[in-house]
Write an enzyme that holds these catalytic residues in place. Sequence first.
Site, PDB file in Angstrom:
ATOM      1  N   ALA A   1       0.826  -1.205   0.000  1.00 49.49           N
ATOM      2  CA  ALA A   1       0.000   0.000   0.000  1.00 49.49           C
ATOM      3  C   ALA A   1       0.864   1.260   0.000  1.00 49.49           C
ATOM      4  O   ALA A   1       0.601   2.214  -0.726  1.00 49.49           O
ATOM      5  CB  ALA A   1      -0.922  -0.017   1.212  1.00 49.49           C
TER       6      ALA A   1
ATOM      7  N   ASP B   1       2.488   1.646  -3.418  1.00 50.72           N
ATOM      8  CA  ASP B   1       1.469   2.132  -4.359  1.00 50.72           C
ATOM      9  C   ASP B   1       1.287   3.628  -4.224  1.00 50.72           C
ATOM     10  O   ASP B   1       1.132   4.353  -5.199  1.00 50.72           O
ATOM     11  CB  ASP B   1       0.109   1.467  -4.069  1.00 50.72           C
ATOM     12  CG  ASP B   1       0.000   0.120  -4.762  1.00 50.72           C
ATOM     13  OD1 ASP B   1       0.895  -0.209  -5.554  1.00 50.72           O
ATOM     14  OD2 ASP B   1      -0.987  -0.584  -4.493  1.00 50.72           O
TER      15      ASP B   1
ATOM     16  N   LYS C   1     -10.064  -7.068  -9.414  1.00 47.24           N
ATOM     17  CA  LYS C   1      -8.630  -7.059  -9.695  1.00 47.24           C
ATOM     18  C   LYS C   1      -7.976  -8.110  -8.807  1.00 47.24           C
ATOM     19  O   LYS C   1      -7.889  -7.953  -7.596  1.00 47.24           O
ATOM     20  CB  LYS C   1      -8.057  -5.680  -9.397  1.00 47.24           C
ATOM     21  CG  LYS C   1      -6.609  -5.544  -9.801  1.00 47.24           C
ATOM     22  CD  LYS C   1      -6.141  -4.106  -9.619  1.00 47.24           C
ATOM     23  CE  LYS C   1      -4.711  -3.952 -10.070  1.00 47.24           C
ATOM     24  NZ  LYS C   1      -3.767  -4.772  -9.297  1.00 47.24           N
TER      25      LYS C   1
ATOM     26  N   GLU D   1      -4.322 -14.015 -14.794  1.00 46.48           N
ATOM     27  CA  GLU D   1      -3.657 -13.910 -13.506  1.00 46.48           C
ATOM     28  C   GLU D   1      -3.461 -15.295 -12.892  1.00 46.48           C
ATOM     29  O   GLU D   1      -4.409 -16.067 -12.771  1.00 46.48           O
ATOM     30  CB  GLU D   1      -4.555 -13.072 -12.584  1.00 46.48           C
ATOM     31  CG  GLU D   1      -3.842 -12.382 -11.478  1.00 46.48           C
ATOM     32  CD  GLU D   1      -3.376 -10.984 -11.894  1.00 46.48           C
ATOM     33  OE1 GLU D   1      -3.600 -10.594 -13.058  1.00 46.48           O
ATOM     34  OE2 GLU D   1      -2.776 -10.304 -11.037  1.00 46.48           O
TER      35      GLU D   1
ATOM     36  N   CYS E   1       1.899  27.552  25.766  1.00 42.59           N
ATOM     37  CA  CYS E   1       0.679  26.937  25.244  1.00 42.59           C
ATOM     38  C   CYS E   1       0.310  27.632  23.935  1.00 42.59           C
ATOM     39  O   CYS E   1       0.221  28.859  23.889  1.00 42.59           O
ATOM     40  CB  CYS E   1      -0.450  27.098  26.264  1.00 42.59           C
ATOM     41  SG  CYS E   1      -2.076  26.692  25.602  1.00 42.59           S
TER      42      CYS E   1
ATOM     43  N   CYS F   1      -0.287  22.767  29.720  1.00 43.45           N
ATOM     44  CA  CYS F   1      -0.519  24.210  29.825  1.00 43.45           C
ATOM     45  C   CYS F   1      -0.820  24.507  31.295  1.00 43.45           C
ATOM     46  O   CYS F   1      -1.616  23.824  31.928  1.00 43.45           O
ATOM     47  CB  CYS F   1      -1.709  24.610  28.954  1.00 43.45           C
ATOM     48  SG  CYS F   1      -2.323  26.265  29.303  1.00 43.45           S
TER      49      CYS F   1
HETATM   50 ZN   LIG Z   1      -3.326  27.162  27.404  1.00 45.26          ZN
END
Ligand SMILES: [Zn+2]
Length: 664
Positions: A35, A38, A116, A177, A409, A427
């Site tokens: 994959a 490809d 396929k 195939e 942050c 944060c």
């Molecule tokens: Zn923040």
Amino acid sequence: MNKAEAKTRIAKLREEIAYHRYNYHVLDKTTISEAALDSLKHELYKLEQEHPDLITPDSPTQRVGGKPLAKFKKIKHARRMLSMEDVFSFEEFEAWYERGRKLSGKNQLDLFCMPKLDGLAISIIYKNGVLETAATRGDGTTGEDITVNVKTIESVPLNLMSEKGLEIPGTVEVRGEVYFPEEAFEKMNQEQLRNDKPAFANPRNAAAGSVRQLDSKITAGRGLAFMAWDLEADFGQKTESDEWELLKKLGFRAVENSVVCKYLAEVRKHWEALQKKREKLGYWIDGMVVRVDDNIVFNKLGVVGKTPRGLVAWKFPAEEATTVVQNIEWFVGRTGALTPVAVVNPTFIAGTTVKHASLHNYDEIKRLDVRVGDTVILYKAGDIIPKVKEVLKNMRPDGTHAVHQPRQCPVCGSDVVKKDEEVAIYCKNPRCFAQDREAVLHAAKSFEIDGLGPATVSAMIEKKIVQRAPDLFGVTAEELLGLEGFAELSAKKLVDEIQNKKTIPLANFIVALGIRNVGLETAHDLARHFGSFDKLRQASVDELSAIEGVGQVVADAIVDFMKQEHNQEMIDDYFKQGIVIKNPTQQSQKLAGQSFVLTGTLESLTRDDAKDRIRALGGDVSSSVSKNTDYVVAGEAPGSKYDKAKKLGVKILSEREFLTMLGR
Ligand SMILES: [Zn+2]
């Protein structure tokens, strides 16, 4: 991307593809998933389409398959064996269709659609009706002589069948195939393991390896099969569908489940149906080939490079794809933790377009050494956002920098802090906008309120309509009308939706509160133990930590949470808004008669716990998958049981689905 950039990118793509292809096709070694490869090829193909002057004869898009191995005799094909362009979405498929329709000057094109097959393309020549030679595709012009081996495949006729009135030309070429039926593949792999040889990872490699054996006895023993998809001889056929009928008459298995479609919607339906059916076919397919049915039109459309314009492979969603990292952003969650997220060039994975990928934390960034500009492999597991699997470092452009951890942050600008022994950074600002927003979204999800996304929640908080989650239940349609994107109807709809979700199971309510380390699983344990929210609210650390499934850390977190004034206010606010908690009833036997198999590692509970829970609800747990299995629960890194379940069509549950099933 300008021309110079495209040129650099193309060069990098070609180098990377060439490396993996050499390994795969010449050495039978897998260095990258199909994959992902490809995906690289697809990007290259698209770039070359945009800059046709950059196409060179040695580009991977200009050749088909690998070089013939020296040890086999070579056979030159009478006509080149072409390859196919892949598309990965309906939109891309539609674009292919429109191009062909315009070029052909037709209003509409009949389309021949066939599965396929995931095997090896070969060409077989019949002289005067008798099989003479068989060859692999090789580089498209010259292939390897595998005649002796192909003759061992029972589904290949040694003599063409003929019926009355069917005149067979002197030379007939049939292409198709060679593939592995699932059963034969499994048998062969067991055999390999018995002989202390490595098992084949996928059926295509196995088919290629089996047909290219110097000793044809080995090929013969492996149970390969053949399906035909092309007839290169003039029988007077006018369409691809005619050809199918002819192939069958000549004694071949033409690729099954093939149909002619007149409309795009029909093609799409057939593609979807095939995808659903694929597990039950008994052999592997990885997409659908669509060809212009009319041979005159097909030939008129011609060939670009080595791919005919009248033919396309519409692949099934892959679980992996490559893309380029545009940016690395830090996302602030409801606990204030900053999580890095890679913003990537949109790519298509498992049926959806993906623009973000999870990087978990800074340690993960360091481990992968992922940088802005890098080409990465993404993979998707379950229904979560995809993860970065690997950085293709050879493709890294010049001038990249290692990623640093932020000091502030990104939402409120407050300093970030690192808590002891934790990887994450937080944060510092307890009233950080991002945290408020995430807390509200988290609660909305627990109450199962549909249609309330981050944008709406952000707007609600900015306009001070909502400050904390309980305020949601007091939101009026008038207030929503003041927000962008809301009309009378949509405002009323959302308010109704929120009001309809005021009743909530106790476990979900516990989750909604957002206590650290308390997920749905723990919440269920708590709900079952206490039976009501009041009892939980007053529980001591000792009582809590004595409950199975609740440790000291969680017990401390709960008591700490309940003590804090702003949390007490929030809880009271929920009740003031009129929410109703549904307490758990007696343990049911709702899984009675259902059989489960567990595979892989579950994140939130051990395998023994999972078994106990299933049994407590009346279900059975078995160690192997069979036709009688109702569910396979697949955790992280599932094993062969997962594959078996897929093959047998047994329902596979993700961890989340499994927990939901246990919970309600
Ligand atoms: Zn923040």
